[in-house]
Design a protein around this motif. Structure first.
Motif, PDB file in Angstrom:
ATOM      1  N   ARG A  39      60.894  64.176   7.857  1.00 11.86           N
ATOM      2  CA  ARG A  39      59.466  64.324   7.552  1.00 11.86           C
ATOM      3  C   ARG A  39      59.103  65.791   7.448  1.00 11.86           C
ATOM      4  O   ARG A  39      59.511  66.585   8.287  1.00 11.86           O
ATOM      5  CB  ARG A  39      58.641  63.681   8.663  1.00 11.86           C
ATOM      6  CG  ARG A  39      58.810  62.186   8.641  1.00 11.86           C
ATOM      7  CD  ARG A  39      58.149  61.540   9.810  1.00 11.86           C
ATOM      8  NE  ARG A  39      58.450  60.102   9.737  1.00 11.86           N
ATOM      9  CZ  ARG A  39      58.066  59.215  10.615  1.00 11.86           C
ATOM     10  NH1 ARG A  39      57.352  59.599  11.673  1.00 11.86           N
ATOM     11  NH2 ARG A  39      58.368  57.954  10.469  1.00 11.86           N
ATOM     12  N   CYS A  40      58.336  66.090   6.439  1.00 13.78           N
ATOM     13  CA  CYS A  40      57.925  67.474   6.214  1.00 13.78           C
ATOM     14  C   CYS A  40      56.407  67.505   6.154  1.00 13.78           C
ATOM     15  O   CYS A  40      55.794  66.828   5.338  1.00 13.78           O
ATOM     16  CB  CYS A  40      58.525  67.998   4.918  1.00 13.78           C
ATOM     17  SG  CYS A  40      57.851  69.589   4.403  1.00 13.78           S
ATOM     18  N   THR A  41      55.826  68.312   7.041  1.00 15.01           N
ATOM     19  CA  THR A  41      54.367  68.392   7.087  1.00 15.01           C
ATOM     20  C   THR A  41      53.844  69.688   6.462  1.00 15.01           C
ATOM     21  O   THR A  41      52.664  69.981   6.547  1.00 15.01           O
ATOM     22  CB  THR A  41      53.884  68.304   8.550  1.00 15.01           C
ATOM     23  OG1 THR A  41      54.597  69.271   9.319  1.00 15.01           O
ATOM     24  CG2 THR A  41      54.146  66.917   9.124  1.00 15.01           C
ATOM     25  N   HIS A 101      52.684  63.384   5.778  1.00  9.04           N
ATOM     26  CA  HIS A 101      53.965  64.072   5.594  1.00  9.04           C
ATOM     27  C   HIS A 101      54.658  63.619   4.323  1.00  9.04           C
ATOM     28  O   HIS A 101      54.475  62.488   3.860  1.00  9.04           O
ATOM     29  CB  HIS A 101      54.889  63.805   6.795  1.00  9.04           C
ATOM     30  CG  HIS A 101      55.179  62.347   7.006  1.00  9.04           C
ATOM     31  ND1 HIS A 101      54.440  61.559   7.866  1.00  9.04           N
ATOM     32  CD2 HIS A 101      56.103  61.521   6.457  1.00  9.04           C
ATOM     33  CE1 HIS A 101      54.912  60.324   7.835  1.00  9.04           C
ATOM     34  NE2 HIS A 101      55.917  60.264   6.997  1.00  9.04           N
ATOM     35  N   ALA A 102      55.439  64.523   3.786  1.00  6.67           N
ATOM     36  CA  ALA A 102      56.338  64.171   2.690  1.00  6.67           C
ATOM     37  C   ALA A 102      57.684  63.816   3.300  1.00  6.67           C
ATOM     38  O   ALA A 102      57.938  64.139   4.463  1.00  6.67           O
ATOM     39  CB  ALA A 102      56.476  65.355   1.744  1.00  6.67           C
ATOM     40  N   LEU A 103      58.516  63.148   2.546  1.00  5.48           N
ATOM     41  CA  LEU A 103      59.877  62.878   3.000  1.00  5.48           C
ATOM     42  C   LEU A 103      60.843  63.683   2.149  1.00  5.48           C
ATOM     43  O   LEU A 103      60.759  63.658   0.907  1.00  5.48           O
ATOM     44  CB  LEU A 103      60.201  61.387   2.880  1.00  5.48           C
ATOM     45  CG  LEU A 103      59.501  60.479   3.893  1.00  5.48           C
ATOM     46  CD1 LEU A 103      59.773  59.012   3.557  1.00  5.48           C
ATOM     47  CD2 LEU A 103      59.959  60.799   5.321  1.00  5.48           C
ATOM     48  N   ARG A 104      61.710  64.404   2.845  1.00  7.89           N
ATOM     49  CA  ARG A 104      62.695  65.224   2.140  1.00  7.89           C
ATOM     50  C   ARG A 104      64.106  64.726   2.389  1.00  7.89           C
ATOM     51  O   ARG A 104      64.421  64.225   3.465  1.00  7.89           O
ATOM     52  CB  ARG A 104      62.602  66.687   2.609  1.00  7.89           C
ATOM     53  CG  ARG A 104      61.394  67.415   2.088  1.00  7.89           C
ATOM     54  CD  ARG A 104      61.467  68.908   2.439  1.00  7.89           C
ATOM     55  NE  ARG A 104      60.251  69.583   2.045  1.00  7.89           N
ATOM     56  CZ  ARG A 104      60.067  70.140   0.845  1.00  7.89           C
ATOM     57  NH1 ARG A 104      61.041  70.125  -0.047  1.00  7.89           N
ATOM     58  NH2 ARG A 104      58.924  70.714   0.549  1.00  7.89           N
ATOM     59  N   PHE A 105      64.934  64.942   1.378  1.00  6.74           N
ATOM     60  CA  PHE A 105      66.341  64.565   1.453  1.00  6.74           C
ATOM     61  C   PHE A 105      67.140  65.754   1.981  1.00  6.74           C
ATOM     62  O   PHE A 105      66.953  66.882   1.522  1.00  6.74           O
ATOM     63  CB  PHE A 105      66.831  64.196   0.050  1.00  6.74           C
ATOM     64  CG  PHE A 105      68.284  63.810  -0.023  1.00  6.74           C
ATOM     65  CD1 PHE A 105      68.736  62.628   0.557  1.00  6.74           C
ATOM     66  CD2 PHE A 105      69.197  64.623  -0.685  1.00  6.74           C
ATOM     67  CE1 PHE A 105      70.076  62.268   0.482  1.00  6.74           C
ATOM     68  CE2 PHE A 105      70.539  64.258  -0.760  1.00  6.74           C
ATOM     69  CZ  PHE A 105      70.978  63.085  -0.171  1.00  6.74           C
ATOM     70  N   ARG A 162      59.571  61.407  -1.394  1.00  4.90           N
ATOM     71  CA  ARG A 162      58.246  60.769  -1.412  1.00  4.90           C
ATOM     72  C   ARG A 162      57.220  61.814  -1.006  1.00  4.90           C
ATOM     73  O   ARG A 162      57.341  62.439   0.041  1.00  4.90           O
ATOM     74  CB  ARG A 162      58.194  59.577  -0.453  1.00  4.90           C
ATOM     75  CG  ARG A 162      57.008  58.646  -0.732  1.00  4.90           C
ATOM     76  CD  ARG A 162      56.888  57.557   0.314  1.00  4.90           C
ATOM     77  NE  ARG A 162      56.443  58.128   1.590  1.00  4.90           N
ATOM     78  CZ  ARG A 162      56.582  57.528   2.769  1.00  4.90           C
ATOM     79  NH1 ARG A 162      57.164  56.356   2.847  1.00  4.90           N
ATOM     80  NH2 ARG A 162      56.151  58.101   3.872  1.00  4.90           N
ATOM     81  N   ARG A 163      56.252  61.998  -1.855  1.00 10.39           N
ATOM     82  CA  ARG A 163      55.231  63.010  -1.599  1.00 10.39           C
ATOM     83  C   ARG A 163      54.306  62.576  -0.480  1.00 10.39           C
ATOM     84  O   ARG A 163      54.236  61.403  -0.139  1.00 10.39           O
ATOM     85  CB  ARG A 163      54.393  63.254  -2.868  1.00 10.39           C
ATOM     86  CG  ARG A 163      55.164  63.962  -3.914  1.00 10.39           C
ATOM     87  CD  ARG A 163      54.380  64.394  -5.139  1.00 10.39           C
ATOM     88  NE  ARG A 163      53.170  63.672  -5.500  1.00 10.39           N
ATOM     89  CZ  ARG A 163      52.765  63.527  -6.757  1.00 10.39           C
ATOM     90  NH1 ARG A 163      53.491  63.983  -7.757  1.00 10.39           N
ATOM     91  NH2 ARG A 163      51.644  62.913  -7.026  1.00 10.39           N
ATOM     92  N   ARG A 164      53.535  63.526   0.038  1.00  7.72           N
ATOM     93  CA  ARG A 164      52.630  63.172   1.130  1.00  7.72           C
ATOM     94  C   ARG A 164      51.532  62.206   0.679  1.00  7.72           C
ATOM     95  O   ARG A 164      50.978  61.480   1.491  1.00  7.72           O
ATOM     96  CB  ARG A 164      52.019  64.426   1.770  1.00  7.72           C
ATOM     97  CG  ARG A 164      51.099  65.196   0.856  1.00  7.72           C
ATOM     98  CD  ARG A 164      50.245  66.199   1.621  1.00  7.72           C
ATOM     99  NE  ARG A 164      51.069  67.103   2.408  1.00  7.72           N
ATOM    100  CZ  ARG A 164      50.733  67.560   3.618  1.00  7.72           C
ATOM    101  NH1 ARG A 164      49.596  67.199   4.171  1.00  7.72           N
ATOM    102  NH2 ARG A 164      51.506  68.397   4.253  1.00  7.72           N
ATOM    103  N   ASP A 165      51.262  62.167  -0.621  1.00  9.76           N
ATOM    104  CA  ASP A 165      50.268  61.206  -1.111  1.00  9.76           C
ATOM    105  C   ASP A 165      50.891  59.835  -1.361  1.00  9.76           C
ATOM    106  O   ASP A 165      50.236  58.928  -1.879  1.00  9.76           O
ATOM    107  CB  ASP A 165      49.583  61.733  -2.387  1.00  9.76           C
ATOM    108  CG  ASP A 165      50.550  61.893  -3.554  1.00  9.76           C
ATOM    109  OD1 ASP A 165      51.737  61.510  -3.420  1.00  9.76           O
ATOM    110  OD2 ASP A 165      50.127  62.410  -4.609  1.00  9.76           O
ATOM    111  N   GLY A 166      52.175  59.687  -1.015  1.00  8.61           N
ATOM    112  CA  GLY A 166      52.819  58.377  -1.134  1.00  8.61           C
ATOM    113  C   GLY A 166      53.562  58.172  -2.443  1.00  8.61           C
ATOM    114  O   GLY A 166      54.283  57.184  -2.605  1.00  8.61           O
ATOM    115  N   CYS A 167      53.378  59.095  -3.402  1.00  7.95           N
ATOM    116  CA  CYS A 167      54.074  58.955  -4.691  1.00  7.95           C
ATOM    117  C   CYS A 167      55.560  59.232  -4.540  1.00  7.95           C
ATOM    118  O   CYS A 167      55.953  60.188  -3.881  1.00  7.95           O
ATOM    119  CB  CYS A 167      53.520  59.960  -5.701  1.00  7.95           C
ATOM    120  SG  CYS A 167      51.980  59.455  -6.389  1.00  7.95           S
TER     121      CYS A 167
END
Ligand code: GLU
Ligand code: ZN
Length: 326
Positions: free
Chosen positions: A108-110, A149-153, A183-188
């Protein structure tokens, strides 16, 4: 023994009318499939809502049909791998994200800065160093679900990309593109995730696309490995550049079907013009898709970029004259 069936794909983003460069890539994808006795899947990559241009999805499909490109599965025809519109496949991306999260490949990336710009700059062009994510959140464990949060690989490690046309490329995914957002923090869901999930799920055996996406392939291979699946073969075709060596882009109002038709190109003459641009022929003839496929040569397509003849935009007669004069 016969080769396994070749399945290629067309993956347009509905961000504007197709120009000559897009048409070139799509037609080469068609030739690749034809030469291998395979077929194409048409998939609309419409996850980047804000960049969508009204009417462009329909115009792209029309222009591709006009040029003689044929797909056996797609939004207009259905098929066993549907739906063929990415915005209707969100459950697939969510499942892939859950799988990657479960196997520890995501974090998770904030961070708020830059991440949107990073995702929006995909898929074309390499990432400016200033946008390389510094890994701030890599080791954090405290980011709660409730915090946006965004999700990063977790990228990193050397990948060798072996392409049908481009020279082998060694990429350290830690530097290019770094820990990509899936996945972006806006869910996209991001392009890099969706394109890999779909190419795997649709059984694509070869990805044909522009040379500008070659280095992304390293990340795509790592994502596929993390999902436990082999990544397809790739064929990255040269970019078409104009006289001042600028890459053609949709936003420049580059040559598209309306301009080409107005200049006198029929589909057969445009296919003939592509044969000249690609270095398959040195004079302009009207060609069927099959005739064009028979002319295929790897050698000129090994270039990173191919020049658009300046006479091209003035129509077939001007192009014919210019070609016979050189
Ligand atoms: N949707 C992307 C585009 O239109 C293509 C991505 C790909 O071929 O992997 O540029
Ligand atoms: Zn972060």
């Amino acid at each position: 023994m016969a080769d396994a069936l070749y399945i290629g794909r067309l993956a347009p983003s509905p961000t504007g009318r197709y120009h000559l460069g897009n048409l070139s890539t799509a037609l080469l994808a068609q030739l690749r499939a034809l030469r291998s006795g395979g077929r194409l899947i048409y998939r609309l990559e419409d996850l980047d809502g804000p960049r969508e241009a009204a009417g462009s999805a329909a115009s792209i499909a029309d222009d591709l049909r006009w040029l003689g490109i044929h797909w056996s599965e797609g939004p207009d025809r259905g098929g066993p791998h549907g739906p063929y519109i990415q915005s209707e496949r969100l459950d697939r991306y969510a499942a892939a994200v859950a799988q990657l999260e479960g196997s520890g490949h995501l974090y998770r990336c904030t961070c708020s800065r830059k991440e949107i710009a990073e995702v929006l700059s995909a898929p074309h062009g390499s990432f400016p160093a200033s946008l390389l994510y510094p890994g701030t959140c890599r080791a954090r464990t405290e980011a709660g679900d409730e915090e946006p949060h965004a999700l990063r690989f977790r990228a990193g490690g050397l990948v060798v990309v072996e392409d049908a046309l481009a020279a082998p490329l060694v990429v350290d995914t830690a530097a290019d593109p770094g820990d990509a957002i899936v996945r972006r923090r806006d869910g996209c869901f991001a392009y890099h995730l969706a394109v890999v999930v779909d190419d795997l799920a649709m059984g694509v055996s070869e990805v044909v696309r522009g040379r500008d996406l070659l280095s992304s392939t390293a990340l795509h291979m790592q994502l596929a490995a993390a999902l436990g699946q082999p990544y397809p073969a790739t064929c990255h075709v040269p970019m078409i550049v104009d006289a001042i060596s600028a890459r053609l882009a949709k936003r420049d109002g580059a040559l598209g079907r309306p301009e080409l038709e107005a200049a006198g190109y029929t589909p057969a003459l445009l296919r003939g013009a592509f044969a000249c641009i690609w270095g398959f022929a040195d004079r302009l003839d009207a060609l069927s898709v099959e005739e064009l496929a028979a002319l295929w040569r790897d050698e000129p397509l090994r270039a990173d970029a191919l020049n658009l003849h300046p006479a091209m935009s003035r129509g077939p007669e001007a192009l014919r004259l210019a070609l016979s004069a050189r």
